[in-house]
Design an enzyme around this catalytic site. Structure first.
Site, PDB file in Angstrom:
ATOM      1  N   ASP A  44     -12.751 -82.043  86.885  1.00  0.00           N
ATOM      2  CA  ASP A  44     -11.590 -82.939  86.800  1.00  0.00           C
ATOM      3  C   ASP A  44     -11.771 -84.172  87.678  1.00  0.00           C
ATOM      4  OD1 ASP A  44      -9.126 -83.710  85.874  1.00  0.00           O
ATOM      5  OD2 ASP A  44      -7.975 -82.380  87.179  1.00  0.00           O
ATOM      6  N   ASN A  92      -6.158 -81.484  75.567  1.00  0.00           N
ATOM      7  CA  ASN A  92      -6.757 -82.823  75.685  1.00  0.00           C
ATOM      8  C   ASN A  92      -6.699 -83.639  74.389  1.00  0.00           C
ATOM      9  OD1 ASN A  92      -9.249 -81.693  78.088  1.00  0.00           O
ATOM     10  ND2 ASN A  92      -7.387 -82.844  78.476  1.00  0.00           N
TER      11      ASN A  92
HETATM   12  C1  IPE Z   1      -8.378 -79.726  82.539  1.00  0.00           C
HETATM   13  O1  IPE Z   1      -8.255 -81.017  83.022  1.00  0.00           O
HETATM   14  C2  IPE Z   1      -9.239 -79.725  81.324  1.00  0.00           C
HETATM   15  C3  IPE Z   1     -10.634 -80.058  81.543  1.00  0.00           C
HETATM   16  C4  IPE Z   1     -11.224 -80.240  82.680  1.00  0.00           C
HETATM   17  C5  IPE Z   1     -11.417 -80.158  80.356  1.00  0.00           C
HETATM   18  P1  IPE Z   1      -6.999 -81.933  82.653  1.00  0.00           P
HETATM   19  O2  IPE Z   1      -7.149 -83.186  83.432  1.00  0.00           O
HETATM   20  O3  IPE Z   1      -6.859 -82.056  81.192  1.00  0.00           O
HETATM   21  O4  IPE Z   1      -5.791 -81.052  83.211  1.00  0.00           O
HETATM   22  P2  IPE Z   1      -4.280 -81.447  83.486  1.00  0.00           P
HETATM   23  O5  IPE Z   1      -3.738 -82.044  82.241  1.00  0.00           O
HETATM   24  O6  IPE Z   1      -4.281 -82.438  84.588  1.00  0.00           O
HETATM   25  O7  IPE Z   1      -3.628 -80.163  83.879  1.00  0.00           O
HETATM   26  C1  IPE Z   2     -11.774 -84.481  83.423  1.00  0.00           C
HETATM   27  O1  IPE Z   2     -11.383 -85.686  83.975  1.00  0.00           O
HETATM   28  C2  IPE Z   2     -12.410 -84.635  82.065  1.00  0.00           C
HETATM   29  C3  IPE Z   2     -11.621 -84.120  80.944  1.00  0.00           C
HETATM   30  C4  IPE Z   2     -10.464 -83.520  81.032  1.00  0.00           C
HETATM   31  C5  IPE Z   2     -12.203 -84.293  79.629  1.00  0.00           C
HETATM   32  P1  IPE Z   2     -10.022 -86.377  83.581  1.00  0.00           P
HETATM   33  O2  IPE Z   2     -10.265 -87.243  82.393  1.00  0.00           O
HETATM   34  O3  IPE Z   2      -8.941 -85.377  83.417  1.00  0.00           O
HETATM   35  O4  IPE Z   2      -9.736 -87.286  84.832  1.00  0.00           O
HETATM   36  P2  IPE Z   2      -8.355 -87.529  85.567  1.00  0.00           P
HETATM   37  O5  IPE Z   2      -7.761 -86.189  85.882  1.00  0.00           O
HETATM   38  O6  IPE Z   2      -7.498 -88.314  84.621  1.00  0.00           O
HETATM   39  O7  IPE Z   2      -8.721 -88.297  86.781  1.00  0.00           O
HETATM   40 MG    MG Z   3      -7.630 -84.537  84.720  1.00  0.00          MG
END
Ligand code: IPE
Ligand code: IPE
Ligand code: MG
Length: 274
Positions: A44, A92
């Site tokens: 993340d 996502n």
């Molecule tokens: C969790 O991250 C999913 C992945 C790392 C693929 P998100 O960034 O989507 O999670 P939330 O929405 O902040 O809980």
């Molecule tokens: C994790 O990073 C990757 C995926 C969930 C695909 P994020 O895209 O969630 O990054 P933040 O949480 O918005 O910084």
């Molecule tokens: Mg995230």
């Protein structure tokens, strides 16, 4: 110790040496006898990292690939059997279409680029989640990667794609219901083992260590059943900056914990093999 300033030509080499030294030091603190068999990672912070650099979110995803490579390499070198990376959750899909499209494209590109390296390193690729619902090109690249690495034995790299833990549990219940209806299994025979055997992770040990990066403290619908007794490690580092030493730190922290599984400390100590 000689003093170096940032602008001296040799500084990068000096610094690289220092980093290397620190990393070796961390690695040597890892107890090979107490390695987790399975590490799961919620990668993340890509978007926030990109924003910090004044760049679009996709820039963060692209830079996250380096962290995937480093983590995979470090885990394999250590002798971890399973590394599961949460790459795309079912939730996502709710992101802007352009970001979802870019992520799916990046997956294809990365799979094409990295499969040879995985093979060279004897790493098997596996996926969990509703992968057949991914865009065709992504699905195909994934299936090709899985097929081409099927015989590898050093480590299994599991990508959680279009994954939802609630879906995983529901689909397992559905399969068991079908088996019960077909009289392949009796309702009374449904126990934890029978249930786990229908999950997407069937045959894999449960993760002993779950890492989430970027300073978020939640599970986000990842492996709910399987992490019942996992040790949780939350790292403040944004995923694109996650490197081998961060994995080592998490493992060292994990090894310092006492896993009691409901018992009391004295029992755990008494049970320990000498
Ligand atoms: C969790 O991250 C999913 C992945 C790392 C693929 P998100 O960034 O989507 O999670 P939330 O929405 O902040 O809980
Ligand atoms: C994790 O990073 C990757 C995926 C969930 C695909 P994020 O895209 O969630 O990054 P933040 O949480 O918005 O910084
Ligand atoms: Mg995230």
């Amino acid at each position: 110790m000689p003093e170096f300033s940032e602008n001296q030509a040799c500084y990068p080499f000096y610094r690289a040496g220092l980093v290397q030294g620190l990393m070796m030091d961390l690695k040597s603190q890892i107890d090979q006898e107490k390695l987790p068999r399975h590490i799961a990672v919620i990668m993340d912070g890509n978007g926030r990292w990109a924003k910090q650099h004044g760049k679009p979110r996709v820039f963060g995803h692209r830079n996250g690939v380096k962290a995937v490579r480093e983590t995979t390499e470090a885990a394999a070198e250590l002798g971890i059997e399973y590394l599961t990376l949460y790459a795309f959750s079912t939730e996502n899909w709710k992101r802007p279409q352009t970001e979802v499209g870019a992520l799916m494209h990046l997956l294809v590109e990365t799979l094409h680029k990295e499969i040879n390296t995985l093979s060279k390193n004897n790493i098997r690729l596996k996926a969990i989640g509703q992968i057949e619902k991914l865009p065709e090109k992504t699905y195909k690249a994934l299936l090709d990667g899985i097929k081409n690495t099927a015989g590898n034995t050093r480590m299994t790299l599991v990508l959680a794609l279009n994954y939802s833990a609630k879906w995983d549990i529901v689909q397992a219940a559905g399969k068991l219901a079908e088996k019960a209806a077909d009289k392949v299994i009796l309702p009374g025979e449904i126990d934890e083992t029978a249930f786990a055997n229908e999950l997407s992770t069937a045959g894999m040990p449960d993760p002993e260590l779950l890492i989430r990066t970027s300073g978020e403290y939640r599970i986000s619908n990842f492996l709910l059943w399987q992490i019942a007794y996992a040790e949780l490690f939350f790292s403040p580092v944004f995923w694109p900056e996650f490197r081998k030493q961060h994995l080592y730190e998490a493992i060292i922290d994990y090894q310092r914990r006492e896993r009691r599984f409901g018992q009391i400390s004295e029992q755990v100590i008494a049970d320990k093999p000498v």
